[in-house]
Write a protein that holds these residues in place. Sequence first.
Motif, PDB file in Angstrom:
ATOM      1  N   ASP A 189     -51.695  -3.020  -3.409  1.00  0.00           N
ATOM      2  CA  ASP A 189     -52.367  -3.556  -4.631  1.00  0.00           C
ATOM      3  C   ASP A 189     -53.322  -2.282  -5.073  1.00  0.00           C
ATOM      4  O   ASP A 189     -54.427  -2.450  -4.743  1.00  0.00           O
ATOM      5  N   SER A 233     -44.665  -2.573  -9.688  1.00  0.00           N
ATOM      6  CA  SER A 233     -44.850  -3.541 -10.847  1.00  0.00           C
ATOM      7  C   SER A 233     -45.686  -2.973 -11.634  1.00  0.00           C
ATOM      8  O   SER A 233     -46.951  -2.964 -11.460  1.00  0.00           O
ATOM      9  N   ASP A 234     -45.258  -2.724 -13.011  1.00  0.00           N
ATOM     10  CA  ASP A 234     -46.209  -2.012 -14.102  1.00  0.00           C
ATOM     11  C   ASP A 234     -47.321  -2.999 -14.718  1.00  0.00           C
ATOM     12  O   ASP A 234     -48.306  -2.493 -15.010  1.00  0.00           O
ATOM     13  N   VAL A 235     -47.102  -4.253 -14.439  1.00  0.00           N
ATOM     14  CA  VAL A 235     -47.969  -5.258 -15.106  1.00  0.00           C
ATOM     15  C   VAL A 235     -48.965  -5.686 -14.058  1.00  0.00           C
ATOM     16  O   VAL A 235     -50.305  -5.499 -14.515  1.00  0.00           O
ATOM     17  N   THR A 236     -48.845  -5.475 -12.684  1.00  0.00           N
ATOM     18  CA  THR A 236     -49.779  -5.881 -11.657  1.00  0.00           C
ATOM     19  C   THR A 236     -50.361  -4.590 -10.982  1.00  0.00           C
ATOM     20  O   THR A 236     -51.435  -4.886 -10.261  1.00  0.00           O
ATOM     21  N   ARG A 240     -40.951  -0.220  -4.906  1.00  0.00           N
ATOM     22  CA  ARG A 240     -40.881  -0.937  -6.405  1.00  0.00           C
ATOM     23  C   ARG A 240     -42.287  -1.021  -6.847  1.00  0.00           C
ATOM     24  O   ARG A 240     -43.289  -1.618  -6.088  1.00  0.00           O
ATOM     25  N   ASP A 272     -38.928  -8.460 -19.495  1.00  0.00           N
ATOM     26  CA  ASP A 272     -40.355  -9.384 -19.295  1.00  0.00           C
ATOM     27  C   ASP A 272     -41.443  -8.714 -18.669  1.00  0.00           C
ATOM     28  O   ASP A 272     -42.743  -8.680 -19.162  1.00  0.00           O
ATOM     29  N   SER A 273     -41.185  -8.386 -17.306  1.00  0.00           N
ATOM     30  CA  SER A 273     -42.168  -7.873 -16.421  1.00  0.00           C
ATOM     31  C   SER A 273     -41.724  -6.316 -16.062  1.00  0.00           C
ATOM     32  O   SER A 273     -41.116  -6.212 -15.205  1.00  0.00           O
ATOM     33  N   PRO A 274     -42.265  -5.549 -16.713  1.00  0.00           N
ATOM     34  CA  PRO A 274     -41.796  -4.046 -16.488  1.00  0.00           C
ATOM     35  C   PRO A 274     -41.766  -3.423 -15.117  1.00  0.00           C
ATOM     36  O   PRO A 274     -43.048  -3.966 -14.483  1.00  0.00           O
ATOM     37  N   TYR A 275     -41.085  -2.806 -14.491  1.00  0.00           N
ATOM     38  CA  TYR A 275     -41.111  -2.245 -13.167  1.00  0.00           C
ATOM     39  C   TYR A 275     -40.293  -0.968 -12.960  1.00  0.00           C
ATOM     40  O   TYR A 275     -39.688  -0.611 -13.766  1.00  0.00           O
ATOM     41  N   TYR A 299     -37.600   0.421 -15.785  1.00  0.00           N
ATOM     42  CA  TYR A 299     -37.069  -0.796 -16.557  1.00  0.00           C
ATOM     43  C   TYR A 299     -38.323  -1.252 -17.442  1.00  0.00           C
ATOM     44  O   TYR A 299     -39.289  -2.046 -16.911  1.00  0.00           O
ATOM     45  N   THR A 300     -38.258  -0.804 -18.493  1.00  0.00           N
ATOM     46  CA  THR A 300     -39.524  -1.231 -19.492  1.00  0.00           C
ATOM     47  C   THR A 300     -39.227  -2.181 -20.634  1.00  0.00           C
ATOM     48  O   THR A 300     -40.014  -2.743 -21.221  1.00  0.00           O
TER      49      THR A 300
END
Length: 191
Positions: free
Chosen positions: A136, A106-109, A104, A73-76, A69-70
Amino acid sequence: MNKNALRIPKLFFGYLCIFILLFSCNKENPNVIKKKVIFPNRTLIHANIINKDSGRITANVRSPLIEEYTTVDSPYTIFRKGLNLDFFQKGQIKPGYFQANWARLSDVTGIYEGRGNVIIVNEKGDSLKSEQVFWDKKRKTVYTSKIVYLISSKGDSLKASNGLQGTDDLENYTLFNNQGYMYVDDKDQKF
């Protein structure tokens, strides 16, 4: 009596009834809750993805279903049917391993969340088992608040009832409300 005199009130009464019927209806819209449906931008089925950096394999991702899901707001990325991940550290021959029934990313974090039979094995063979674990990648840490089991390659077993925080290589960790067994060789003890 004049026929036209009776006709005008009838026409007037007919038009008045039609006018009242047309404009007296109140359009009530039912309270409809609009649920926003998000579809994946890319779906991979029976995926086996090998990541390389400078010609060196850094990760091998295997999953029956990957959904990315790109455009949110926060892609994942979701691994609904499970995730098996081999991650290779520099200077290590044997890879580490991450497995979960659902995951899952999180592409951002850069944080992986694994749920359901989560197993992490480091290069030395030490393993961590829990029902939910967060990993992480950027900070190289793992943490959870669920019951977790740590089993060393030597056979030592620790249980933390309220989770743990530690490094992703399982070298340093803090257990919360723990108990366990540690095997000690009798010849190493001095009396």
